[in-house]
Design an enzyme around this catalytic site. Sequence first.
Site, short mmCIF file in Angstrom:
data_model
loop_
_atom_site.label_atom_id
_atom_site.label_comp_id
_atom_site.label_asym_id
_atom_site.label_seq_id
_atom_site.Cartn_x
_atom_site.Cartn_y
_atom_site.Cartn_z
N ILE A 37 7.95 6.66 17.09
CA ILE A 37 7.63 7.42 15.88
C ILE A 37 6.37 8.27 16.07
CG2 ILE A 37 7.11 7.26 13.41
CD1 ILE A 37 9.91 6.23 14.02
N ARG A 87 -8.53 -0.66 4.58
CA ARG A 87 -7.64 0.35 3.99
C ARG A 87 -6.32 -0.29 3.55
NH1 ARG A 87 -7.04 5.80 7.23
NH2 ARG A 87 -5.83 6.09 5.33
N ARG A 136 -4.85 10.69 4.61
CA ARG A 136 -3.88 11.77 4.68
C ARG A 136 -2.77 11.61 3.65
NH1 ARG A 136 0.51 11.64 6.91
NH2 ARG A 136 0.32 13.73 7.76
N LYS A 194 0.85 -1.21 0.00
CA LYS A 194 0.00 0.00 0.00
C LYS A 194 0.88 1.25 0.00
CE LYS A 194 -1.67 1.53 4.04
NZ LYS A 194 -1.32 2.92 4.34
N ASN A 195 1.92 1.26 0.83
CA ASN A 195 2.72 2.47 1.01
C ASN A 195 3.76 2.69 -0.07
OD1 ASN A 195 1.17 3.01 3.20
ND2 ASN A 195 2.67 2.33 4.71
N ASP A 228 4.64 0.27 12.04
CA ASP A 228 3.41 -0.32 11.49
C ASP A 228 3.22 -1.77 11.90
OD1 ASP A 228 3.52 1.47 8.31
OD2 ASP A 228 2.98 2.08 10.33
N CYS A 242 -4.89 12.20 12.87
CA CYS A 242 -5.63 10.94 12.79
C CYS A 242 -5.48 10.26 14.15
CB CYS A 242 -5.09 10.06 11.66
SG CYS A 242 -3.48 9.40 12.02
N ARG A 275 0.25 14.22 13.11
CA ARG A 275 0.66 14.01 11.71
C ARG A 275 0.84 15.34 10.96
NH1 ARG A 275 -0.98 8.73 10.23
NH2 ARG A 275 0.71 8.76 8.73
C1 EPZ Z 1 4.32 6.79 6.40
O1 EPZ Z 1 3.53 7.80 6.96
C2 EPZ Z 1 3.40 5.60 6.24
N1 EPZ Z 1 2.32 5.95 5.33
C3 EPZ Z 1 2.85 5.20 7.61
O2 EPZ Z 1 2.05 4.04 7.42
C4 EPZ Z 1 4.01 4.85 8.51
O3 EPZ Z 1 3.53 4.53 9.80
C5 EPZ Z 1 4.98 6.05 8.60
O4 EPZ Z 1 5.40 6.44 7.28
C6 EPZ Z 1 6.22 5.73 9.41
O5 EPZ Z 1 6.89 4.64 8.85
C7 EPZ Z 1 2.56 6.00 4.01
O6 EPZ Z 1 3.66 5.76 3.55
C8 EPZ Z 1 1.40 6.34 3.13
P1 EPZ Z 1 6.23 10.06 8.63
P2 EPZ Z 1 4.08 9.31 7.04
O7 EPZ Z 1 6.12 11.35 7.91
O8 EPZ Z 1 5.01 9.58 5.92
C9 EPZ Z 1 6.52 13.34 11.93
C10 EPZ Z 1 0.19 2.65 7.71
O9 EPZ Z 1 -0.27 2.11 8.73
N2 EPZ Z 1 6.37 14.32 10.84
O10 EPZ Z 1 7.36 9.13 8.30
O11 EPZ Z 1 2.93 10.21 7.23
C11 EPZ Z 1 5.28 12.50 12.14
O12 EPZ Z 1 4.35 13.16 12.98
C12 EPZ Z 1 0.66 4.08 7.78
O13 EPZ Z 1 0.35 2.07 6.60
C13 EPZ Z 1 6.50 15.68 11.14
O14 EPZ Z 1 6.73 16.06 12.28
O15 EPZ Z 1 4.90 9.26 8.39
C14 EPZ Z 1 5.86 11.25 12.78
O16 EPZ Z 1 6.04 11.50 14.16
C15 EPZ Z 1 0.40 4.72 9.14
N3 EPZ Z 1 6.35 16.57 10.13
C16 EPZ Z 1 7.23 11.10 12.11
O17 EPZ Z 1 7.53 12.38 11.55
C17 EPZ Z 1 6.11 16.18 8.84
O18 EPZ Z 1 6.01 17.05 7.96
C18 EPZ Z 1 7.28 10.09 10.99
O19 EPZ Z 1 6.17 10.32 10.18
C19 EPZ Z 1 5.99 14.81 8.57
C20 EPZ Z 1 6.13 13.90 9.58
#
Ligand code: EPZ
Length: 419
Positions: A327, A397, A92, A22-23, A305, A116, A121
Amino acid sequence: MDKIVIKGGRPLFGEVRISGAKNAALPLIAATLLTPGLHTLHNVPDLRDTRTILLLLGTMGVKWERDGSTVRIDSTDLSEFEASYELVKTMRASVLVLGPLLARLGRARVSLPGGCAIGARPINLHLDGLKRLGVTVELEKGYVDAIVDGPMHGNTIVFDKQSVTATENILMAAVVADGTTVIKNVAREPEIGNLIDMLTIMGARIKGRDTSQLEIEGVNELRPAEISIIPDRIEAGTYALAVCAAGGDATIVDCIPEHLSSLIDKLQTVGVTVEESGNSIRVIRKGPIYAVDVSTATYPGFPTDLQAQMMALMALSNGASVIDETIFENRFMHVAELRRMGADITIKGRTATVKGMRDLSGAQVMATDLRASASLVVAGVAAKGITEISRVYHLDRGYEDLEGKLSGLGAVIRREKEG
Ligand code: EPZ
Protein backbone atom coordinates in the site's frame (compact mmCIF):
# COMPACT_ATOMS: atom_id res chain seq x y z
CA MET A 1 8.50 15.26 24.91
CA ASP A 2 7.62 11.97 26.64
CA LYS A 3 9.14 8.54 26.41
CA ILE A 4 7.72 5.14 27.33
CA VAL A 5 9.78 2.71 29.37
CA ILE A 6 8.91 -1.00 29.22
CA LYS A 7 10.43 -3.85 31.22
CA GLY A 8 9.70 -6.73 28.88
CA GLY A 9 9.82 -10.51 29.06
CA ARG A 10 6.65 -11.04 31.11
CA PRO A 11 3.57 -12.82 29.69
CA LEU A 12 0.32 -10.82 29.50
CA PHE A 13 -2.93 -11.91 31.11
CA GLY A 14 -6.39 -10.42 31.65
CA GLU A 15 -8.70 -8.18 29.65
CA VAL A 16 -8.24 -5.02 27.58
CA ARG A 17 -11.11 -2.83 26.36
CA ILE A 18 -10.88 -1.33 22.86
CA SER A 19 -11.76 2.32 22.17
CA GLY A 20 -13.60 3.78 19.20
CA ALA A 21 -11.78 3.72 15.86
CA LYS A 22 -9.59 6.74 15.10
CA ASN A 23 -10.10 6.21 11.36
CA ALA A 24 -13.87 6.22 11.76
CA ALA A 25 -14.02 9.12 14.22
CA LEU A 26 -12.13 11.44 11.85
CA PRO A 27 -14.50 11.16 8.84
CA LEU A 28 -17.60 11.10 11.06
CA ILE A 29 -16.51 14.28 12.84
CA ALA A 30 -15.88 15.87 9.42
CA ALA A 31 -19.38 14.81 8.29
CA THR A 32 -20.95 17.02 10.98
CA LEU A 33 -20.00 19.98 8.73
CA LEU A 34 -22.60 18.82 6.21
CA THR A 35 -25.62 20.18 8.04
CA PRO A 36 -26.45 22.62 10.85
CA GLY A 37 -27.81 21.32 14.15
CA LEU A 38 -26.53 19.22 17.02
CA HIS A 39 -24.81 15.93 16.14
CA THR A 40 -24.04 13.40 18.89
CA LEU A 41 -21.17 10.95 18.38
CA HIS A 42 -20.63 8.19 20.96
CA ASN A 43 -17.48 6.10 21.61
CA VAL A 44 -15.18 8.82 20.23
CA PRO A 45 -11.59 8.03 21.30
CA ASP A 46 -9.71 10.87 23.04
CA LEU A 47 -6.55 11.03 20.91
CA ARG A 48 -4.22 13.68 19.51
CA ASP A 49 -5.79 13.22 16.08
CA THR A 50 -9.41 13.55 17.25
CA ARG A 51 -8.43 16.62 19.28
CA THR A 52 -6.75 18.06 16.17
CA ILE A 53 -9.80 17.72 13.93
CA LEU A 54 -12.10 19.11 16.65
CA LEU A 55 -9.73 22.07 17.05
CA LEU A 56 -9.79 22.51 13.27
CA LEU A 57 -13.59 22.57 13.20
CA GLY A 58 -13.50 25.04 16.10
CA THR A 59 -11.47 27.47 13.97
CA MET A 60 -14.30 27.33 11.42
CA GLY A 61 -17.00 28.36 13.87
CA VAL A 62 -18.15 24.88 14.88
CA LYS A 63 -19.08 24.39 18.55
CA TRP A 64 -18.29 21.06 20.26
CA GLU A 65 -18.01 19.58 23.72
CA ARG A 66 -16.74 16.26 25.00
CA ASP A 67 -18.62 14.39 27.73
CA GLY A 68 -16.60 11.24 28.41
CA SER A 69 -16.53 9.30 25.15
CA THR A 70 -19.50 11.25 23.75
CA VAL A 71 -18.80 14.34 21.64
CA ARG A 72 -21.61 16.77 20.77
CA ILE A 73 -20.92 18.90 17.68
CA ASP A 74 -23.02 21.83 16.41
CA SER A 75 -21.92 23.24 13.05
CA THR A 76 -24.85 25.69 12.76
CA ASP A 77 -22.48 28.67 12.93
CA LEU A 78 -19.98 27.29 10.42
CA SER A 79 -18.45 30.46 8.97
CA GLU A 80 -14.94 29.63 7.75
CA PHE A 81 -14.00 27.48 4.76
CA GLU A 82 -10.24 27.47 5.29
CA ALA A 83 -8.24 24.69 6.99
CA SER A 84 -4.95 26.23 8.05
CA TYR A 85 -1.50 24.84 7.34
CA GLU A 86 -0.69 24.92 11.07
CA LEU A 87 -3.31 22.27 11.82
CA VAL A 88 -3.30 20.32 8.54
CA LYS A 89 0.49 19.81 8.70
CA THR A 90 0.01 17.87 11.96
CA MET A 91 -2.64 15.57 10.53
CA ARG A 92 -3.14 14.84 6.84
CA ALA A 93 -6.62 13.44 7.49
CA SER A 94 -7.69 17.10 7.83
CA VAL A 95 -8.19 16.79 4.06
CA LEU A 96 -11.49 15.11 5.00
CA VAL A 97 -13.09 18.55 5.49
CA LEU A 98 -12.82 19.23 1.73
CA GLY A 99 -15.93 17.30 0.67
CA PRO A 100 -18.28 18.45 3.43
CA LEU A 101 -17.20 22.11 3.18
CA LEU A 102 -17.93 22.12 -0.56
CA ALA A 103 -21.27 20.42 0.03
CA ARG A 104 -22.28 22.94 2.74
CA LEU A 105 -20.63 26.21 1.62
CA GLY A 106 -19.61 25.60 -2.01
CA ARG A 107 -16.07 26.62 -1.07
CA ALA A 108 -13.05 25.07 0.63
CA ARG A 109 -9.45 26.15 1.05
CA VAL A 110 -7.36 23.40 2.57
CA SER A 111 -3.60 23.29 2.96
CA LEU A 112 -2.09 20.48 0.90
CA PRO A 113 -1.35 17.81 3.53
CA GLY A 114 2.10 17.03 2.16
CA GLY A 115 3.82 13.73 2.60
CA CYS A 116 4.61 11.94 5.82
CA ALA A 117 7.04 9.31 7.09
CA ILE A 118 5.30 6.45 5.29
CA GLY A 119 5.00 7.96 1.84
CA ALA A 120 4.17 10.82 -0.51
CA ARG A 121 0.45 10.44 0.29
CA PRO A 122 -0.89 12.38 -2.73
CA ILE A 123 -4.54 13.49 -2.86
CA ASN A 124 -5.03 13.39 -6.64
CA LEU A 125 -7.91 10.91 -6.32
CA HIS A 126 -9.74 13.30 -3.97
CA LEU A 127 -9.27 16.29 -6.30
CA ASP A 128 -10.05 14.44 -9.54
CA GLY A 129 -13.24 13.10 -7.98
CA LEU A 130 -14.35 16.57 -6.89
CA LYS A 131 -13.69 17.93 -10.38
CA ARG A 132 -15.95 15.19 -11.78
CA LEU A 133 -18.70 16.62 -9.52
CA GLY A 134 -18.27 20.09 -11.06
CA VAL A 135 -15.83 21.59 -8.56
CA THR A 136 -13.13 23.99 -9.80
CA VAL A 137 -9.87 23.13 -8.08
CA GLU A 138 -6.76 25.31 -8.07
CA LEU A 139 -3.48 24.71 -6.26
CA GLU A 140 -1.67 27.81 -5.09
CA LYS A 141 0.87 28.56 -2.38
CA GLY A 142 0.50 25.03 -0.93
CA TYR A 143 -3.27 25.26 -0.67
CA VAL A 144 -6.10 23.51 -2.47
CA ASP A 145 -8.58 26.22 -3.42
CA ALA A 146 -11.88 24.59 -4.42
CA ILE A 147 -15.13 26.28 -5.41
CA VAL A 148 -18.40 25.23 -6.97
CA ASP A 149 -21.03 27.60 -8.28
CA GLY A 150 -24.32 26.18 -6.99
CA PRO A 151 -24.78 22.53 -6.02
CA MET A 152 -22.38 19.89 -7.33
CA HIS A 153 -23.75 17.64 -10.07
CA GLY A 154 -23.82 13.84 -9.89
CA ASN A 155 -21.44 11.90 -12.12
CA THR A 156 -19.66 8.58 -12.52
CA ILE A 157 -16.23 8.40 -10.87
CA VAL A 158 -13.80 5.52 -11.28
CA PHE A 159 -10.89 5.45 -8.81
CA ASP A 160 -7.76 4.00 -10.39
CA LYS A 161 -6.79 2.70 -6.94
CA GLN A 162 -8.70 2.10 -3.73
CA SER A 163 -8.31 5.01 -1.33
CA VAL A 164 -10.01 5.15 2.08
CA THR A 165 -10.17 8.91 2.59
CA ALA A 166 -10.74 9.67 -1.10
CA THR A 167 -13.78 7.39 -0.95
CA GLU A 168 -14.96 9.20 2.18
CA ASN A 169 -14.38 12.70 0.77
CA ILE A 170 -16.25 12.07 -2.50
CA LEU A 171 -19.04 10.28 -0.64
CA MET A 172 -19.57 13.30 1.64
CA ALA A 173 -19.54 15.66 -1.34
CA ALA A 174 -21.97 13.57 -3.40
CA VAL A 175 -24.76 13.17 -0.82
CA VAL A 176 -26.23 16.62 -1.67
CA ALA A 177 -25.18 16.80 -5.33
CA ASP A 178 -27.86 17.25 -8.01
CA GLY A 179 -28.62 13.81 -9.41
CA THR A 180 -26.96 10.46 -8.94
CA THR A 181 -23.27 9.72 -8.41
CA VAL A 182 -21.72 6.32 -9.02
CA ILE A 183 -18.27 5.74 -7.53
CA LYS A 184 -16.40 2.64 -8.75
CA ASN A 185 -13.42 0.87 -7.18
CA VAL A 186 -14.08 2.35 -3.74
CA ALA A 187 -12.29 1.16 -0.61
CA ARG A 188 -14.36 -1.15 1.61
CA GLU A 189 -12.78 -0.58 5.04
CA PRO A 190 -15.31 -0.90 7.93
CA GLU A 191 -14.75 2.77 8.82
CA ILE A 192 -16.38 3.67 5.48
CA GLY A 193 -19.40 1.58 6.45
CA ASN A 194 -19.63 3.54 9.73
CA LEU A 195 -19.62 6.79 7.70
CA ILE A 196 -22.29 5.46 5.33
CA ASP A 197 -24.43 4.57 8.34
CA MET A 198 -24.07 8.11 9.72
CA LEU A 199 -24.87 9.74 6.36
CA THR A 200 -27.92 7.47 6.00
CA ILE A 201 -29.17 8.54 9.43
CA MET A 202 -28.70 12.13 8.21
CA GLY A 203 -31.03 11.39 5.28
CA ALA A 204 -28.56 10.51 2.53
CA ARG A 205 -29.48 7.87 -0.03
CA ILE A 206 -26.53 5.49 -0.53
CA LYS A 207 -26.50 1.99 -2.05
CA GLY A 208 -23.62 -0.52 -2.15
CA ARG A 209 -22.30 -0.42 1.45
CA ASP A 210 -19.34 -2.85 1.81
CA THR A 211 -19.11 -3.36 -1.97
CA SER A 212 -16.62 -1.86 -4.44
CA GLN A 213 -19.27 0.40 -6.02
CA LEU A 214 -21.38 3.07 -4.32
CA GLU A 215 -24.46 4.74 -5.81
CA ILE A 216 -25.51 7.99 -4.19
CA GLU A 217 -28.80 9.74 -5.03
CA GLY A 218 -28.33 13.40 -4.06
CA VAL A 219 -30.85 14.88 -1.60
CA ASN A 220 -31.73 18.51 -0.89
CA GLU A 221 -31.53 18.44 2.86
CA LEU A 222 -29.80 16.54 5.63
CA ARG A 223 -30.44 16.44 9.39
CA PRO A 224 -28.10 15.94 12.36
CA ALA A 225 -27.20 12.42 13.42
CA GLU A 226 -26.62 10.47 16.61
CA ILE A 227 -24.35 7.45 16.10
CA SER A 228 -21.60 5.37 17.76
CA ILE A 229 -18.08 5.06 16.40
CA ILE A 230 -17.18 1.42 15.65
CA PRO A 231 -14.38 -0.23 17.68
CA ASP A 232 -10.81 0.33 16.52
CA ARG A 233 -9.74 -2.84 14.72
CA ILE A 234 -6.14 -1.63 14.47
CA GLU A 235 -5.92 -0.96 18.21
CA ALA A 236 -7.46 -4.40 18.84
CA GLY A 237 -4.99 -6.04 16.46
CA THR A 238 -2.09 -4.23 18.11
CA TYR A 239 -2.96 -5.61 21.56
CA ALA A 240 -3.57 -9.09 20.13
CA LEU A 241 -0.07 -9.00 18.61
CA ALA A 242 1.42 -7.75 21.89
CA VAL A 243 -0.07 -10.77 23.72
CA CYS A 244 1.28 -13.10 21.01
CA ALA A 245 4.75 -11.56 21.26
CA ALA A 246 4.96 -11.57 25.06
CA GLY A 247 3.05 -14.83 25.43
CA GLY A 248 0.08 -15.29 27.76
CA ASP A 249 -3.69 -15.47 27.66
CA ALA A 250 -5.76 -12.31 27.28
CA THR A 251 -9.15 -11.19 25.99
CA ILE A 252 -9.57 -8.18 23.72
CA VAL A 253 -13.03 -6.80 24.56
CA ASP A 254 -15.34 -4.36 22.71
CA CYS A 255 -13.98 -5.30 19.31
CA ILE A 256 -15.61 -6.77 16.17
CA PRO A 257 -13.87 -10.10 15.36
CA GLU A 258 -15.08 -10.00 11.75
CA HIS A 259 -13.05 -6.81 11.20
CA LEU A 260 -9.92 -8.73 12.25
CA SER A 261 -10.44 -11.88 10.17
CA SER A 262 -7.24 -11.52 8.12
CA LEU A 263 -5.13 -11.06 11.28
CA ILE A 264 -6.88 -13.92 13.11
CA ASP A 265 -6.17 -16.20 10.15
CA LYS A 266 -2.46 -15.29 10.27
CA LEU A 267 -2.26 -15.75 14.06
CA GLN A 268 -3.75 -19.24 13.82
CA THR A 269 -1.04 -20.11 11.26
CA VAL A 270 1.56 -18.70 13.66
CA GLY A 271 0.40 -21.23 16.26
CA VAL A 272 -1.68 -18.92 18.44
CA THR A 273 -5.10 -19.98 19.78
CA VAL A 274 -7.76 -17.39 18.97
CA GLU A 275 -11.27 -17.79 20.41
CA GLU A 276 -13.88 -15.42 18.90
CA SER A 277 -17.09 -14.33 20.54
CA GLY A 278 -19.66 -11.58 19.71
CA ASN A 279 -17.59 -8.61 20.79
CA SER A 280 -14.26 -10.06 21.86
CA ILE A 281 -11.36 -12.28 20.92
CA ARG A 282 -9.33 -14.35 23.37
CA VAL A 283 -5.67 -14.78 22.37
CA ILE A 284 -3.55 -17.56 23.90
CA ARG A 285 0.14 -18.07 23.05
CA LYS A 286 2.15 -20.54 25.04
CA GLY A 287 4.28 -22.43 22.51
CA PRO A 288 6.64 -21.43 19.68
CA ILE A 289 5.84 -18.67 17.18
CA TYR A 290 5.82 -20.11 13.66
CA ALA A 291 6.91 -17.86 10.78
CA VAL A 292 4.26 -16.79 8.25
CA ASP A 293 4.47 -14.62 5.13
CA VAL A 294 2.36 -11.44 4.99
CA SER A 295 1.29 -9.22 2.10
CA THR A 296 -0.67 -6.10 3.02
CA ALA A 297 -3.83 -5.34 1.05
CA THR A 298 -6.96 -3.23 1.15
CA TYR A 299 -9.81 -4.54 3.32
CA PRO A 300 -10.58 -7.38 3.90
CA GLY A 301 -6.91 -8.22 3.25
CA PHE A 302 -4.15 -7.89 5.86
CA PRO A 303 -4.18 -4.22 6.99
CA THR A 304 -1.12 -2.12 6.27
CA ASP A 305 -1.73 -0.51 9.68
CA LEU A 306 -0.81 -3.83 11.36
CA GLN A 307 2.22 -4.62 9.18
CA ALA A 308 4.79 -3.08 11.53
CA GLN A 309 3.30 -4.77 14.60
CA MET A 310 3.21 -8.14 12.80
CA MET A 311 6.85 -7.70 11.83
CA ALA A 312 7.75 -7.36 15.51
CA LEU A 313 6.06 -10.71 16.16
CA MET A 314 7.82 -12.36 13.22
CA ALA A 315 11.13 -11.13 14.63
CA LEU A 316 10.49 -13.67 17.42
CA SER A 317 9.46 -16.57 15.18
CA ASN A 318 11.29 -19.89 14.73
CA GLY A 319 11.72 -19.35 10.98
CA ALA A 320 11.86 -16.78 8.20
CA SER A 321 8.96 -14.54 7.15
CA VAL A 322 8.57 -12.43 3.98
CA ILE A 323 6.52 -9.27 4.47
CA ASP A 324 5.32 -7.29 1.43
CA GLU A 325 4.04 -3.75 1.99
CA THR A 326 1.88 -3.16 -1.09
CA ILE A 327 0.00 0.00 0.00
CA PHE A 328 2.65 2.57 1.00
CA GLU A 329 6.08 3.09 -0.50
CA ASN A 330 8.01 3.72 2.70
CA ARG A 331 6.40 1.89 5.57
CA PHE A 332 9.49 0.16 6.98
CA MET A 333 10.68 2.96 9.28
CA HIS A 334 10.34 0.57 12.22
CA VAL A 335 12.96 -1.85 10.79
CA ALA A 336 16.02 0.16 11.85
CA GLU A 337 14.64 0.41 15.38
CA LEU A 338 13.73 -3.30 15.58
CA ARG A 339 17.27 -4.10 14.46
CA ARG A 340 18.55 -2.15 17.49
CA MET A 341 16.62 -4.69 19.57
CA GLY A 342 18.38 -7.58 17.83
CA ALA A 343 15.95 -8.31 15.02
CA ASP A 344 17.40 -9.81 11.80
CA ILE A 345 15.55 -8.02 8.97
CA THR A 346 16.66 -7.30 5.41
CA ILE A 347 14.74 -4.98 3.07
CA LYS A 348 14.54 -5.07 -0.71
CA GLY A 349 12.19 -2.43 -2.09
CA ARG A 350 8.79 -3.01 -0.50
CA THR A 351 9.71 -6.50 0.74
CA ALA A 352 11.21 -7.27 4.15
CA THR A 353 12.63 -10.67 5.05
CA VAL A 354 12.55 -11.36 8.80
CA LYS A 355 14.66 -14.14 10.28
CA GLY A 356 13.18 -14.90 13.70
CA MET A 357 15.36 -14.85 16.82
CA ARG A 358 14.70 -16.61 20.09
CA ASP A 359 14.76 -13.31 21.93
CA LEU A 360 14.84 -9.60 21.35
CA SER A 361 16.73 -7.40 23.80
CA GLY A 362 15.55 -4.12 25.26
CA ALA A 363 17.14 -0.96 23.84
CA GLN A 364 16.69 2.78 23.44
CA VAL A 365 14.60 3.24 20.27
CA MET A 366 12.76 6.09 18.57
CA ALA A 367 9.21 6.28 17.27
CA THR A 368 8.98 7.64 13.73
CA ASP A 369 5.28 7.28 12.90
CA LEU A 370 2.14 5.99 14.55
CA ARG A 371 2.24 2.32 13.67
CA ALA A 372 6.04 2.04 13.71
CA SER A 373 5.90 3.15 17.35
CA ALA A 374 3.21 0.53 18.03
CA SER A 375 5.59 -2.05 16.58
CA LEU A 376 8.25 -1.01 19.11
CA VAL A 377 5.73 -1.47 21.95
CA VAL A 378 4.93 -5.01 20.70
CA ALA A 379 8.67 -5.76 20.57
CA GLY A 380 9.26 -4.06 23.93
CA VAL A 381 6.77 -6.16 25.92
CA ALA A 382 8.48 -9.31 24.58
CA ALA A 383 12.12 -8.19 24.74
CA LYS A 384 14.39 -9.17 27.61
CA GLY A 385 15.29 -6.07 29.61
CA ILE A 386 14.34 -2.42 29.37
CA THR A 387 13.10 -0.71 26.18
CA GLU A 388 12.83 3.07 26.07
CA ILE A 389 10.72 4.47 23.22
CA SER A 390 11.23 8.20 22.61
CA ARG A 391 8.94 10.61 20.68
CA VAL A 392 5.79 8.87 21.88
CA TYR A 393 3.66 11.74 20.62
CA HIS A 394 3.40 9.54 17.53
CA LEU A 395 1.73 6.85 19.63
CA ASP A 396 -0.61 9.35 21.25
CA ARG A 397 -2.13 10.07 17.84
CA GLY A 398 -3.83 6.68 17.69
CA TYR A 399 -3.74 4.86 21.05
CA GLU A 400 -5.89 5.99 23.99
CA ASP A 401 -4.30 5.29 27.42
CA LEU A 402 -1.81 2.79 26.02
CA GLU A 403 0.16 2.49 29.25
CA GLY A 404 -3.00 2.00 31.31
CA LYS A 405 -4.32 -0.68 28.98
CA LEU A 406 -1.01 -2.58 28.81
CA SER A 407 -0.47 -2.28 32.59
CA GLY A 408 -3.94 -3.79 32.97
CA LEU A 409 -2.57 -6.84 31.14
CA GLY A 410 0.38 -7.07 33.55
CA ALA A 411 3.00 -5.24 31.48
CA VAL A 412 5.61 -3.23 33.40
CA ILE A 413 5.32 0.06 31.51
CA ARG A 414 5.50 3.74 32.44
CA ARG A 415 5.63 7.15 30.74
CA GLU A 416 8.44 9.56 31.62
CA LYS A 417 9.46 13.03 30.55
CA GLU A 418 12.42 12.86 28.18
CA GLY A 419 15.57 14.38 29.77
C1 EPZ B 1 -6.25 5.71 5.43
O1 EPZ B 1 -5.32 6.63 4.92
C2 EPZ B 1 -5.94 5.59 6.90
N1 EPZ B 1 -6.11 6.89 7.54
C3 EPZ B 1 -4.50 5.09 7.07
O2 EPZ B 1 -4.28 4.92 8.47
C4 EPZ B 1 -4.38 3.74 6.38
O3 EPZ B 1 -3.04 3.29 6.48
C5 EPZ B 1 -4.78 3.88 4.90
O4 EPZ B 1 -6.10 4.43 4.80
C6 EPZ B 1 -4.77 2.55 4.18
O5 EPZ B 1 -5.64 1.65 4.81
C7 EPZ B 1 -7.36 7.33 7.80
O6 EPZ B 1 -8.35 6.68 7.51
C8 EPZ B 1 -7.46 8.65 8.48
P1 EPZ B 1 -5.27 5.69 1.14
P2 EPZ B 1 -5.49 7.23 3.44
O7 EPZ B 1 -5.78 6.90 0.46
O8 EPZ B 1 -6.92 7.30 3.08
C9 EPZ B 1 -2.53 6.24 -2.58
C10 EPZ B 1 -3.08 5.06 10.47
O9 EPZ B 1 -2.00 4.56 10.81
N2 EPZ B 1 -3.33 7.43 -2.88
O10 EPZ B 1 -6.19 4.52 1.32
O11 EPZ B 1 -4.69 8.46 3.35
C11 EPZ B 1 -1.72 6.37 -1.31
O12 EPZ B 1 -0.48 7.03 -1.56
C12 EPZ B 1 -3.23 5.67 9.10
O13 EPZ B 1 -4.13 5.05 11.18
C13 EPZ B 1 -3.10 8.10 -4.09
O14 EPZ B 1 -2.24 7.73 -4.88
O15 EPZ B 1 -4.79 6.11 2.57
C14 EPZ B 1 -1.53 4.93 -0.90
O16 EPZ B 1 -0.45 4.39 -1.64
C15 EPZ B 1 -1.92 5.67 8.32
N3 EPZ B 1 -3.84 9.21 -4.35
C16 EPZ B 1 -2.83 4.26 -1.34
O17 EPZ B 1 -3.42 5.14 -2.30
C17 EPZ B 1 -4.80 9.66 -3.50
O18 EPZ B 1 -5.47 10.67 -3.82
C18 EPZ B 1 -3.84 4.04 -0.24
O19 EPZ B 1 -3.93 5.24 0.48
C19 EPZ B 1 -5.02 8.96 -2.30
C20 EPZ B 1 -4.28 7.84 -2.02
